[in-house]
Structure formats: C-alpha cells, structure tokens
Design an enzyme around this catalytic site. Sequence first.
Site, PDB file in Angstrom:
ATOM      1  N   ARG A  85       0.857  -1.189   0.000  1.00 49.71           N
ATOM      2  CA  ARG A  85       0.000   0.000   0.000  1.00 49.71           C
ATOM      3  C   ARG A  85       0.892   1.237   0.000  1.00 49.71           C
ATOM      4  O   ARG A  85       1.708   1.410   0.902  1.00 49.71           O
ATOM      5  CB  ARG A  85      -0.904   0.012   1.230  1.00 49.71           C
ATOM      6  CG  ARG A  85      -1.682   1.298   1.378  1.00 49.71           C
ATOM      7  CD  ARG A  85      -2.628   1.299   2.577  1.00 49.71           C
ATOM      8  NE  ARG A  85      -3.295   2.593   2.649  1.00 49.71           N
ATOM      9  CZ  ARG A  85      -3.153   3.468   3.658  1.00 49.71           C
ATOM     10  NH1 ARG A  85      -2.427   3.175   4.718  1.00 49.71           N
ATOM     11  NH2 ARG A  85      -3.748   4.646   3.607  1.00 49.71           N
ATOM     12  N   HIS A 136      -2.875  10.956   0.713  1.00 52.22           N
ATOM     13  CA  HIS A 136      -2.267  10.767   2.038  1.00 52.22           C
ATOM     14  C   HIS A 136      -1.630  12.099   2.450  1.00 52.22           C
ATOM     15  O   HIS A 136      -0.411  12.186   2.609  1.00 52.22           O
ATOM     16  CB  HIS A 136      -1.276   9.610   2.018  1.00 52.22           C
ATOM     17  CG  HIS A 136      -0.999   8.999   3.373  1.00 52.22           C
ATOM     18  ND1 HIS A 136      -1.133   7.650   3.642  1.00 52.22           N
ATOM     19  CD2 HIS A 136      -0.601   9.568   4.543  1.00 52.22           C
ATOM     20  CE1 HIS A 136      -0.805   7.411   4.915  1.00 52.22           C
ATOM     21  NE2 HIS A 136      -0.469   8.558   5.482  1.00 52.22           N
ATOM     22  N   GLU A 182      -7.293   8.652   6.455  1.00 49.19           N
ATOM     23  CA  GLU A 182      -7.521   9.281   7.766  1.00 49.19           C
ATOM     24  C   GLU A 182      -8.018  10.721   7.694  1.00 49.19           C
ATOM     25  O   GLU A 182      -7.318  11.645   8.114  1.00 49.19           O
ATOM     26  CB  GLU A 182      -6.238   9.231   8.596  1.00 49.19           C
ATOM     27  CG  GLU A 182      -5.691   7.833   8.785  1.00 49.19           C
ATOM     28  CD  GLU A 182      -4.528   7.791   9.769  1.00 49.19           C
ATOM     29  OE1 GLU A 182      -3.991   8.848  10.120  1.00 49.19           O
ATOM     30  OE2 GLU A 182      -4.173   6.686  10.187  1.00 49.19           O
ATOM     31  N   ASN A 321      -7.157   2.103   9.752  1.00 54.24           N
ATOM     32  CA  ASN A 321      -5.834   2.278  10.350  1.00 54.24           C
ATOM     33  C   ASN A 321      -6.020   2.325  11.851  1.00 54.24           C
ATOM     34  O   ASN A 321      -6.836   3.124  12.344  1.00 54.24           O
ATOM     35  CB  ASN A 321      -5.193   3.614   9.925  1.00 54.24           C
ATOM     36  CG  ASN A 321      -4.792   3.633   8.465  1.00 54.24           C
ATOM     37  OD1 ASN A 321      -4.892   2.632   7.763  1.00 54.24           O
ATOM     38  ND2 ASN A 321      -4.339   4.793   8.006  1.00 54.24           N
ATOM     39  N   TYR A 323      -3.931   1.811  15.833  1.00 58.51           N
ATOM     40  CA  TYR A 323      -2.673   1.621  16.552  1.00 58.51           C
ATOM     41  C   TYR A 323      -2.868   1.297  18.020  1.00 58.51           C
ATOM     42  O   TYR A 323      -2.089   0.567  18.593  1.00 58.51           O
ATOM     43  CB  TYR A 323      -1.806   2.888  16.418  1.00 58.51           C
ATOM     44  CG  TYR A 323      -1.255   3.085  15.022  1.00 58.51           C
ATOM     45  CD1 TYR A 323      -2.029   3.659  14.016  1.00 58.51           C
ATOM     46  CD2 TYR A 323       0.028   2.661  14.698  1.00 58.51           C
ATOM     47  CE1 TYR A 323      -1.539   3.817  12.730  1.00 58.51           C
ATOM     48  CE2 TYR A 323       0.534   2.817  13.405  1.00 58.51           C
ATOM     49  CZ  TYR A 323      -0.252   3.389  12.429  1.00 58.51           C
ATOM     50  OH  TYR A 323       0.235   3.514  11.154  1.00 58.51           O
ATOM     51  N   GLU A 387      -3.386  -0.072   7.972  1.00 58.69           N
ATOM     52  CA  GLU A 387      -2.211   0.300   8.775  1.00 58.69           C
ATOM     53  C   GLU A 387      -2.358  -0.247  10.179  1.00 58.69           C
ATOM     54  O   GLU A 387      -3.448  -0.172  10.762  1.00 58.69           O
ATOM     55  CB  GLU A 387      -2.061   1.830   8.921  1.00 58.69           C
ATOM     56  CG  GLU A 387      -1.454   2.541   7.759  1.00 58.69           C
ATOM     57  CD  GLU A 387      -1.319   4.055   8.002  1.00 58.69           C
ATOM     58  OE1 GLU A 387      -1.102   4.475   9.157  1.00 58.69           O
ATOM     59  OE2 GLU A 387      -1.455   4.791   7.017  1.00 58.69           O
TER      60      GLU A 387
HETATM   61  C1  GBH Z   1      -0.978   7.118  10.713  1.00 60.56           C
HETATM   62  O1  GBH Z   1      -1.782   7.941  11.523  1.00 60.56           O
HETATM   63  C2  GBH Z   1      -0.644   7.789   9.392  1.00 60.56           C
HETATM   64  O2  GBH Z   1      -1.534   7.362   8.373  1.00 60.56           O
HETATM   65  C3  GBH Z   1       0.765   7.545   8.959  1.00 60.56           C
HETATM   66  O3  GBH Z   1       1.080   8.400   7.912  1.00 60.56           O
HETATM   67  C4  GBH Z   1       1.694   7.710  10.150  1.00 60.56           C
HETATM   68  O4  GBH Z   1       3.038   7.624   9.798  1.00 60.56           O
HETATM   69  C5  GBH Z   1       1.356   6.625  11.146  1.00 60.56           C
HETATM   70  O5  GBH Z   1       0.038   6.748  11.540  1.00 60.56           O
HETATM   71  C6  GBH Z   1       2.182   6.636  12.425  1.00 60.56           C
HETATM   72  O6  GBH Z   1       1.872   7.762  13.184  1.00 60.56           O
HETATM   73  O7  GBH Z   1       0.181  15.085  17.710  1.00 60.56           O
HETATM   74  O8  GBH Z   1      -0.313  13.915  19.745  1.00 60.56           O
HETATM   75  O9  GBH Z   1      -2.076  14.319  18.138  1.00 60.56           O
HETATM   76  C7  GBH Z   1      -2.165   7.345  12.751  1.00 60.56           C
HETATM   77  C8  GBH Z   1      -2.938   8.278  13.641  1.00 60.56           C
HETATM   78  C9  GBH Z   1      -2.892  10.522  14.289  1.00 60.56           C
HETATM   79  C10 GBH Z   1      -1.357   9.048  15.271  1.00 60.56           C
HETATM   80  C11 GBH Z   1      -2.044  11.701  14.684  1.00 60.56           C
HETATM   81  C12 GBH Z   1      -0.522  10.224  15.713  1.00 60.56           C
HETATM   82  C13 GBH Z   1      -0.523  12.546  16.227  1.00 60.56           C
HETATM   83  C14 GBH Z   1      -0.269  12.546  17.671  1.00 60.56           C
HETATM   84  N1  GBH Z   1      -2.079   9.376  14.067  1.00 60.56           N
HETATM   85  N2  GBH Z   1      -1.337  11.401  15.890  1.00 60.56           N
HETATM   86  S1  GBH Z   1      -0.655  14.057  18.356  1.00 60.56           S
END
Ligand code: GBH
Length: 485
Positions: A85, A136, A182, A321, A323, A387
């Site tokens: 992807r 993106h 996202e 996505n 985490y 993701e």
């Molecule tokens: C993804 O977002 C993205 O699609 C990808 O590009 C990125 O590299 C990956 O995650 C890893 O982060 O500033 O404290 O609000 C995942 C969701 C939303 C997690 C924004 C981090 C920022 C933290 N992301 N968030 S904060």
Amino acid sequence: MADTSSYKLPPGFLFGFATAAYQIEGSPTAVGRTPSIWDTFTHPDPKSGIKHTKDGLSGDIATDSFNRYKEDIALLKSYGANAYRFSLSWSRIIDFSKGPDANGRDPPNEAGIKYYRTFIEELVKAGITPAITLYHWDLPQALHDRYGGWLDKRIIDDYLHYAKTAFNAYGDLVKHWITMNEPWCVTAIGYGYARFAPGRSSDREKSPEGNSSIEPWRVGHNIILSHAYAVQYFRQKVKPAHGGTIGITLDSLYFQPYDDKPENVAAAQRAFDTRLGWWADPIFKGHYPASLKATLGERLPNFTKEEIGIVKGSSDFFGLNTYTTNLVQDGGTDELSGKVKSGFIGPDGKQLGTQASVDWLQSYAPGFRKLLNYLSKTYSMPIYITENGFAAKSDLTNPIPEVTHDPDRVEYYRTYTEAMLQAIHEDGVEVKSYFAWSLLDNFEWADGYTTRFGVTYVDYKTQKRYPKDSAWFLKKWFEDHQTEA
Ligand code: GBH
C-alpha cells in the site's frame, strides 16, 4: 495465551506493508512535481522562522524512495509480502506549474504519470499487488493558494480530476484503491490543532492567520464529497472495464469506557462518533451521527438530497488504520475529540500496555479485537486493515546493527495478529487485508525523523536499509497462516 496456530487467513488475503508518498519519496521537484502543503509546512516559515517539525527537517530527502524504489520492492519480496500500500503524490500526477486551462483544470503531468507507471509495473512483475492511496495528506499548494484547498467546494472537481487521471493511467494494473487516508487527521490536526499542514487553528498562538470553529467541519464535508464523487466515477467508468474495488481508510483507536459508569460509556460512544462516525455514518448509513449534530448545530454542514445519495454506500469496504486503545471518561472541552478525557491508566492505576516511543501509543491487542467487533457490528462491511504498527523505543537507543532487534515491536505484532485471527475465527469478523505500518522508518510528519515505525531500520546518513526482527516475524506469521492458492 490463545492458540491461533491452526487459524488460516481467508483465501485472497492481502498481506504487506504500507507507506505514503511524502513520508518516503523525497525528490520534491523531480519529474515536474510542484509543492504540496507539507513542503510548505515543513520548511521554516519565511516570516516568523517557525519550524513545524521536531527536528526542523522536511520530507525533501526522506528515505529517498523516489530513486531507491527497486530496493524497496526487493525488501517487500524478501518479507514475503503479496501486497503493498503506497500513495501517489497529487502534485506529481497533475502539473500545477502552468495554471488552470479554460475549464479550470490543471493538465496531467505525463512524466509523473510515467514514473508511477514504471513503479507499478515493477511491483506487479515481482508478484506484489498494488494498493493505491490517492490522498495521504499532501494537498497541492497551488490549490490551497487558489481557493483554500479543502476549505472550498471547488476542491471536489479538482480531486475528481486527479482521481480520474490516476484511474485512467493505472486502472488496468491496479485493483485496490483508497480515496483518502484518515480524514480525521487531515481535518482535526490540520485545521483544528495546527500540528499538521496547513497548520490552521482558532488558537491565535498556533496559527496567527486563524480559522473559525467552522473550518474543520467544512473541510470534513468537502473531503467526504470528494471521496464520494470519485467513487461514483470509478463505479461508472473504471470498474466496468477493469474491475477493482474502492473505499476510504479511516483511523480509530478503540475507545474503551474507563469504567461502567453510564456517563463514561456514553463518552466512549461520543468519541467513536467524532473520530469515526463523522465519516463512517454518512458513508455507510447516510447521515452524520446525532451526537455530532447535537454538539455542532448549524456549524455542521448539511448534505443536499442529491449529495447524500452519492455519499451513502460510497465505500466497498471499511479501510481501517489503528494503533492503540484509550480509556475514556466524560468531561473535556475539545469538540474534535467528542468532549472526552482519554488516557492509558485504568481505575486500578495500571497502564494498558507497553509504551511506544511516542506518547499517544501503547500496545493493547484486546482493544484491537474489540474494535474489529465494534466495526463489524456497527457498519457490516468487510474490513481492510490498511495500517497497524508500533514505534519501539529500542529504535532510538540501540546502535547499528543491534538496533535490528526490536522485541517490543515483535511483541506488538505477535499479539495484534493473534487478536485479528481470533476476531476472524472466533467472532466471525470479515478481514481482507493486513498492512503493517511501515515498510521503512520514514518521515513521521510533525515528529520529523525522531520517530521510527519501520520494520526496516533506515540509516539516514547512508540510506542503507537494515531489516528488523519484526519484518522476519511478520514474514513467518504470514507463511504460517496463509491459505495456499
Ligand atoms: C498514521 O496515523 C498515518 O496514516 C501515517 O502516515 C503515520 O506515519 C502513522 O500513523 C504513524 O503515526 O500530535 O499527539 O495528536 C495514525 C494516527 C494521528 C497518530 C495523529 C498520531 C498525532 C499525535 N495518528 N497522531 S498528536
């Protein structure tokens, strides 16, 4: 520990890794590319000198994947991936250097189109299924300058023009399309918190030019419509000729009520409504969530009858996505998070899981399984996991080559893939792909290069790639669970 060793992945399951153009490509002017809002945002503001990334760096070089794509494909192959992807850079595909024609459209950029064509052909030759993300986060700066980008309805036609160009250029080879990555991050973080491009916020300290508290909701509305019109075109013109599937990728945590107090249970639902329902409810159910409407009133735009007809049902799948998990309590003032308080520490005083090198991420696989169940129950769609990944502390402290040992990431992937197999086999959730984030350490937005999510370590001094243990873990996992064709 659950025994999932006999659980197989469904036939046709896509397993691979994900990246995004601005995070890996570099070469910001090659083959006629013009700037995106991320180029502007990551270079010190000429007036104020403000730097928007932690290390002051930009994606100018990143992992140099524009030049090193053959190496990247070889890595994918060595990790046993059957899919990849990646995203296209809008301002490489469309030429913004000449200005719009009489119809208001900027011309296609043949050199940029050819570049990705070659890349896609190489992937296919290597037996790897391409999955393209159209957007993106790297909005062409020209469109932001022309009319405010996502803030203006004119973006819908420009996005459609870009999407058509990509469908027509690659539709014969590419059968998996993702319109947006996202949208919550684009709107909330880009137009609310000002931590992402274009850095707008109603907080004057963060964004001197300011916004109104209407902006994120307007941006979100235009993103949903842009997605929907592109899907309509795809289904009418591309699918009949080439087949293929198209949808949107949303990001969510699992929002777990802090305890069973009714106000905290309601708060967790509000968090889901704001993070996910904002997009998923119009797209899969045909209306914005009631809680959003109640909070925002007239500030939430309305869809016309014709628009909602195009929006409803406009995604073939639920692209996810995810985490981490948050424990959610009532209270808080942030509308963009559903006015909740969230964290990792439970009523028993214990943390949810292992802390990543970034503060927003702890591993908690049971939350992943619950999220898959929540989505499957709420939206009844097949799920593509686009993701999932972890930023291990060991990536930042160990020397080369010991840095390739990343036990926290291996443990994350072990427990999350196990939770996914349980969701598929024990809960009946339909999951069609698993893309780990990310193939490589790369440019991590506002964190610059200080955060590493890769299963491959990148030495930014030499651009040499070093596979981490987690890459080999995932390779073996897929071999053990895939259904032989
Ligand atoms: C993804 O977002 C993205 O699609 C990808 O590009 C990125 O590299 C990956 O995650 C890893 O982060 O500033 O404290 O609000 C995942 C969701 C939303 C997690 C924004 C981090 C920022 C933290 N992301 N968030 S904060």
